[in-house]
Design a protein around this motif. Structure first.
Motif, PDB file in Angstrom:
ATOM      1  N   THR A 140     -17.460 -31.606  15.483  1.00  0.00           N
ATOM      2  CA  THR A 140     -18.109 -31.250  14.213  1.00  0.00           C
ATOM      3  C   THR A 140     -17.157 -30.529  13.259  1.00  0.00           C
ATOM      4  O   THR A 140     -17.419 -30.466  12.065  1.00  0.00           O
ATOM      5  N   ALA A 141     -16.073 -29.959  13.799  1.00  0.00           N
ATOM      6  CA  ALA A 141     -15.136 -29.256  12.909  1.00  0.00           C
ATOM      7  C   ALA A 141     -13.741 -29.301  13.505  1.00  0.00           C
ATOM      8  O   ALA A 141     -13.575 -29.450  14.720  1.00  0.00           O
ATOM      9  N   GLN A 142     -12.735 -29.200  12.622  1.00  0.00           N
ATOM     10  CA  GLN A 142     -11.350 -29.150  13.107  1.00  0.00           C
ATOM     11  C   GLN A 142     -10.573 -28.155  12.247  1.00  0.00           C
ATOM     12  O   GLN A 142     -10.794 -28.062  11.043  1.00  0.00           O
ATOM     13  N   GLU A 143      -9.698 -27.416  12.899  1.00  0.00           N
ATOM     14  CA  GLU A 143      -8.904 -26.432  12.171  1.00  0.00           C
ATOM     15  C   GLU A 143      -7.434 -26.643  12.531  1.00  0.00           C
ATOM     16  O   GLU A 143      -7.090 -26.678  13.714  1.00  0.00           O
ATOM     17  N   VAL A 144      -6.622 -26.814  11.512  1.00  0.00           N
ATOM     18  CA  VAL A 144      -5.207 -27.091  11.758  1.00  0.00           C
ATOM     19  C   VAL A 144      -4.400 -25.824  11.524  1.00  0.00           C
ATOM     20  O   VAL A 144      -4.520 -25.184  10.477  1.00  0.00           O
ATOM     21  N   GLY A 145      -3.573 -25.455  12.515  1.00  0.00           N
ATOM     22  CA  GLY A 145      -2.686 -24.290  12.390  1.00  0.00           C
ATOM     23  C   GLY A 145      -1.248 -24.752  12.347  1.00  0.00           C
ATOM     24  O   GLY A 145      -0.965 -25.952  12.394  1.00  0.00           O
ATOM     25  N   PRO A 146      -0.298 -23.820  12.321  1.00  0.00           N
ATOM     26  CA  PRO A 146       1.115 -24.219  12.222  1.00  0.00           C
ATOM     27  C   PRO A 146       1.616 -24.970  13.452  1.00  0.00           C
ATOM     28  O   PRO A 146       2.518 -25.791  13.349  1.00  0.00           O
ATOM     29  N   SER A 147       1.011 -24.743  14.629  1.00  0.00           N
ATOM     30  CA  SER A 147       1.545 -25.430  15.817  1.00  0.00           C
ATOM     31  C   SER A 147       0.483 -26.197  16.597  1.00  0.00           C
ATOM     32  O   SER A 147       0.743 -26.663  17.699  1.00  0.00           O
ATOM     33  N   GLY A 148      -0.701 -26.325  16.043  1.00  0.00           N
ATOM     34  CA  GLY A 148      -1.726 -27.075  16.788  1.00  0.00           C
ATOM     35  C   GLY A 148      -3.022 -27.229  16.019  1.00  0.00           C
ATOM     36  O   GLY A 148      -3.141 -26.812  14.865  1.00  0.00           O
ATOM     37  N   VAL A 149      -3.981 -27.846  16.711  1.00  0.00           N
ATOM     38  CA  VAL A 149      -5.281 -28.137  16.096  1.00  0.00           C
ATOM     39  C   VAL A 149      -6.376 -27.639  17.036  1.00  0.00           C
ATOM     40  O   VAL A 149      -6.262 -27.794  18.258  1.00  0.00           O
ATOM     41  N   THR A 150      -7.416 -27.049  16.489  1.00  0.00           N
ATOM     42  CA  THR A 150      -8.566 -26.647  17.301  1.00  0.00           C
ATOM     43  C   THR A 150      -9.801 -27.410  16.843  1.00  0.00           C
ATOM     44  O   THR A 150     -10.094 -27.478  15.645  1.00  0.00           O
ATOM     45  N   LEU A 151     -10.476 -28.017  17.811  1.00  0.00           N
ATOM     46  CA  LEU A 151     -11.699 -28.770  17.514  1.00  0.00           C
ATOM     47  C   LEU A 151     -12.914 -27.963  17.944  1.00  0.00           C
ATOM     48  O   LEU A 151     -12.876 -27.276  18.957  1.00  0.00           O
ATOM     49  N   THR A 152     -13.986 -28.093  17.179  1.00  0.00           N
ATOM     50  CA  THR A 152     -15.258 -27.501  17.598  1.00  0.00           C
ATOM     51  C   THR A 152     -16.236 -28.642  17.853  1.00  0.00           C
ATOM     52  O   THR A 152     -16.326 -29.589  17.056  1.00  0.00           O
ATOM     53  N   LEU A 153     -16.949 -28.555  18.963  1.00  0.00           N
ATOM     54  CA  LEU A 153     -17.919 -29.596  19.328  1.00  0.00           C
ATOM     55  C   LEU A 153     -19.322 -29.167  18.926  1.00  0.00           C
ATOM     56  O   LEU A 153     -19.576 -27.972  18.695  1.00  0.00           O
ATOM     57  N   ALA A 154     -20.241 -30.136  18.886  1.00  0.00           N
ATOM     58  CA  ALA A 154     -21.630 -29.835  18.524  1.00  0.00           C
ATOM     59  C   ALA A 154     -22.209 -28.784  19.481  1.00  0.00           C
ATOM     60  O   ALA A 154     -23.074 -27.997  19.106  1.00  0.00           O
ATOM     61  N   SER A 155     -21.712 -28.762  20.718  1.00  0.00           N
ATOM     62  CA  SER A 155     -22.200 -27.794  21.709  1.00  0.00           C
ATOM     63  C   SER A 155     -21.728 -26.380  21.407  1.00  0.00           C
ATOM     64  O   SER A 155     -22.190 -25.418  22.022  1.00  0.00           O
ATOM     65  N   GLY A 156     -20.750 -26.238  20.481  1.00  0.00           N
ATOM     66  CA  GLY A 156     -20.179 -24.932  20.176  1.00  0.00           C
ATOM     67  C   GLY A 156     -18.867 -24.688  20.917  1.00  0.00           C
ATOM     68  O   GLY A 156     -18.137 -23.746  20.607  1.00  0.00           O
ATOM     69  N   ASP A 157     -18.564 -25.521  21.905  1.00  0.00           N
ATOM     70  CA  ASP A 157     -17.296 -25.380  22.635  1.00  0.00           C
ATOM     71  C   ASP A 157     -16.122 -25.665  21.708  1.00  0.00           C
ATOM     72  O   ASP A 157     -16.249 -26.434  20.753  1.00  0.00           O
ATOM     73  N   THR A 158     -14.960 -25.082  22.040  1.00  0.00           N
ATOM     74  CA  THR A 158     -13.753 -25.383  21.264  1.00  0.00           C
ATOM     75  C   THR A 158     -12.665 -25.902  22.196  1.00  0.00           C
ATOM     76  O   THR A 158     -12.698 -25.661  23.410  1.00  0.00           O
ATOM     77  N   LEU A 159     -11.712 -26.566  21.591  1.00  0.00           N
ATOM     78  CA  LEU A 159     -10.686 -27.255  22.361  1.00  0.00           C
ATOM     79  C   LEU A 159      -9.421 -27.283  21.512  1.00  0.00           C
ATOM     80  O   LEU A 159      -9.494 -27.621  20.331  1.00  0.00           O
ATOM     81  N   SER A 160      -8.262 -26.974  22.098  1.00  0.00           N
ATOM     82  CA  SER A 160      -7.038 -26.951  21.287  1.00  0.00           C
ATOM     83  C   SER A 160      -5.994 -27.906  21.819  1.00  0.00           C
ATOM     84  O   SER A 160      -5.942 -28.178  23.022  1.00  0.00           O
ATOM     85  N   GLY A 161      -5.166 -28.422  20.937  1.00  0.00           N
ATOM     86  CA  GLY A 161      -4.077 -29.305  21.327  1.00  0.00           C
ATOM     87  C   GLY A 161      -2.963 -29.232  20.304  1.00  0.00           C
ATOM     88  O   GLY A 161      -3.125 -28.623  19.241  1.00  0.00           O
ATOM     89  N   GLY A 162      -1.850 -29.875  20.633  1.00  0.00           N
ATOM     90  CA  GLY A 162      -0.699 -29.841  19.729  1.00  0.00           C
ATOM     91  C   GLY A 162      -0.903 -30.698  18.508  1.00  0.00           C
ATOM     92  O   GLY A 162      -0.373 -30.427  17.430  1.00  0.00           O
ATOM     93  N   MET A 163      -1.642 -31.786  18.666  1.00  0.00           N
ATOM     94  CA  MET A 163      -1.974 -32.635  17.515  1.00  0.00           C
ATOM     95  C   MET A 163      -3.261 -33.396  17.783  1.00  0.00           C
ATOM     96  O   MET A 163      -3.756 -33.421  18.919  1.00  0.00           O
ATOM     97  N   LEU A 164      -3.783 -34.013  16.727  1.00  0.00           N
ATOM     98  CA  LEU A 164      -5.077 -34.692  16.805  1.00  0.00           C
ATOM     99  C   LEU A 164      -4.922 -36.131  16.322  1.00  0.00           C
ATOM    100  O   LEU A 164      -4.260 -36.378  15.302  1.00  0.00           O
ATOM    101  N   VAL A 165      -5.515 -37.070  17.071  1.00  0.00           N
ATOM    102  CA  VAL A 165      -5.549 -38.461  16.606  1.00  0.00           C
ATOM    103  C   VAL A 165      -6.999 -38.837  16.346  1.00  0.00           C
ATOM    104  O   VAL A 165      -7.857 -38.657  17.216  1.00  0.00           O
ATOM    105  N   GLY A 166      -7.264 -39.351  15.162  1.00  0.00           N
ATOM    106  CA  GLY A 166      -8.605 -39.833  14.821  1.00  0.00           C
ATOM    107  C   GLY A 166      -8.691 -41.313  15.156  1.00  0.00           C
ATOM    108  O   GLY A 166      -8.084 -42.150  14.490  1.00  0.00           O
ATOM    109  N   ALA A 167      -9.435 -41.624  16.230  1.00  0.00           N
ATOM    110  CA  ALA A 167      -9.715 -43.029  16.585  1.00  0.00           C
ATOM    111  C   ALA A 167     -11.225 -43.173  16.534  1.00  0.00           C
ATOM    112  O   ALA A 167     -11.840 -43.796  17.392  1.00  0.00           O
ATOM    113  N   ASP A 168     -11.812 -42.531  15.508  1.00  0.00           N
ATOM    114  CA  ASP A 168     -13.270 -42.392  15.464  1.00  0.00           C
ATOM    115  C   ASP A 168     -13.956 -43.360  14.513  1.00  0.00           C
ATOM    116  O   ASP A 168     -15.044 -43.078  14.005  1.00  0.00           O
TER     117      ASP A 168
END
Ligand SMILES: Cc1cc2nc3c(=O)[nH]c(=O)nc-3n(C[C@H](O)[C@H](O)[C@H](O)COP(=O)(O)OP(=O)(O)OC[C@H]3O[C@@H](n4cnc5c(N)ncnc54)[C@H](O)[C@@H]3O)c2cc1C
Length: 405
Positions: A140-168
């Motif tokens: 439901t949301a994504q936040e981009v920082g200088p060294s990675g991306v954090t995703l927020t899910l509908a459940s409220g959980d968050t998840l971070s990675g070095g980069m994000l690919v949209g295959a959606d």
């Protein structure tokens, strides 16, 4: 839930899982998230499509160890015959003919059923130790920082990675959230898709009949079956979908013709509204788009997934090379190289499919004459025929390593 994988992929359709497997093979850790619940995609009633996979796409699937699991259920496409037709009249004798024997690499591609491909992909991503597969996970949301991306899910959980690919897919939320605009329009056409069995053997020949309202494709499947992709006006497609099986077959027969003998439906009918969508950019800081999220085209040439798989192979190569050179894969350099590699090609494909559809989906006598002369001209020049076949097989242009075989 917090996880710090190298690469996050939103979208577990077709392009997302192939990318996950290609990246994992190069040593990346990957998390793939899809909004759909587990096993939705592999339910036989989920998607009735079958895909004309170009030879280059089959090679990519071989490189990620999927092809050997599905090859026995894939039907080689040995010939393609293209003809013009009018509603109620049946097809004209074919006027453009491609035969794989004119190409040294063998068949131009294979037909594969959606459920076969999805099942093999799901099994492979579930089994791979470097891939985390999250289902029922709507981003439901994504936040981009200088060294990675954090995703927020509908459940409220968050998840971070070095980069994000949209295959959606065509309505890519990844692109929208990154502020990437898109161009596109609907065609006022809907594809009615189903599979039929028939009395006579198809010989591995794919047929494309250009009818005034849109093309009718008859594509060979295994065991004397063919996949039908019948593009009609939205209103006519709604009528076709509402008919019972017998009435639908009565409507199909005049367009289909009798060259394969008696036909029968082998499953449900599915419908897909047709349109074009092209993202204004395939990248944003720490983000790349692949597949329909970047470009969704008319299925007239059966190239949408093939183009997505080429994105996947190109992106996997660029990211692996970047890592090998000590570059940050999610930084501007590698992402810029990916965009440069893929954007021009896919824009050209979008324009070509749009033009073909406008040129062929009508009954204007002058345009019919122009296109018939054009097709006859291509058909009469062996060099030109081979060029078209190599294009259909995905062998032209700057091929990513994973597609070279
Ligand atoms: C009638 C028809 C026939 C076709 N035939 C061919 C053919 O013969 N050959 C060919 O090459 N191509 C063909 N295509 C094109 C092909 O089907 C598409 O290009 C392909 O399916 C796109 O796959 P994708 O993985 O990019 O997107 P999708 O399959 O749309 O997958 C997107 C995924 O993202 C997930 N998602 C979306 N939003 C979120 C979110 N917020 N959070 C988490 N997950 C999310 C969705 O659940 C979905 O699973 C055809 C298309 C049509 C309509």
């Amino acid at each position: 839930m917090t996880q710090n994988d190298d690469i996050l992929i939103v979208g577990g359709g077709l392009n997302g899982p192939v990318l996950a497997l290609a990246l994992a093979k190069s040593g990346f850790g990957v998390t793939i998230l899809d909004a759909a619940e587990r096993d939705t995609h592999t339910d036989p009633d989920f998607d009735g499509r079958s895909y004309a996979l170009a030879l280059a796409s089959c090679r990519l699937l071989a490189a990620i160890d999927i092809w050997d699991k599905i090859e026995d259920q894939a039907q080689p496409m040995r010939e393609i015959k293209v003809s013009d037709g009018r509603a109620g009249e049946g097809p004209s004798p074919w006027i453009l003919h491609f035969d794989h024997r004119e190409m040294e690499e063998g068949p131009m591609g294979h037909m594969i059923e959606d459920r076969v491909l999805r099942t093999a992909l799901q099994d492979a991503i579930d089994a791979h130790p470097a891939i985390t597969h999250l289902t029922g996970a709507r981003v439901t949301a994504q936040e981009v920082g200088p060294s990675g991306v954090t995703l927020t899910l509908a459940s409220g959980d968050t998840l971070s990675g070095g980069m994000l690919v949209g295959a959606d897919g065509r309505q890519s939320g990844t692109a929208a959230r990154a502020g990437i605009g898109r161009k596109g329009w609907g065609y006022g056409q809907t594809a009615v898709v189903c599979a039929v069995s028939h009395e006579k053997d198809h010989g591995g020949i794919a047929h494309q009949f250009f009818m005034p309202a849109g093309p009718l494709a008859i594509l060979p499947l295994t065991q004397r079956r063919s996949s039908i992709v019948w593009s009609e006006t939205d209103a006519r497609a709604a009528e076709l979908m509402s008919m019972d099986d017998a009435a639908f077959l009565d409507a199909l027969r005049p367009a289909f013709g009798s060259f394969l003998g008696e036909i029968a439906l082998t499953g449900k009918r599915f419908s897909y509204p047709l349109g074009l969508t092209l993202a204004d950019s395939f990248i944003a800081p720490r983000i790349a788009l692949v597949g329909d999220a970047a470009h969704g085209v008319h299925p007239i040439a059966g190239q949408g997934l093939n183009a997505g798989l080429r994105d996947v192979a190109a992106l996997a190569e660029v990211l692996a090379d970047a890592r090998r050179r000590g570059e940050d894969p999610g930084s501007a350099g590698p992402l810029g190289r990916y965009q440069q590699w893929r954007r021009f090609d896919t824009t050209t494909l979008a324009i070509a499919t749009d033009t073909f559809n406008r040129l062929f989906s009508n009954n204007n006598p002058a345009l019919r004459l122009v296109r018939d002369i054009g097709m006859a001209a291509v058909n009469s020049v062996p060099g030109l025929r081979t060029t078209f076949m190599r294009e259909a097989a995905g062998l032209t242009g700057d091929l990513p390593r994973l597609m070279r075989g």
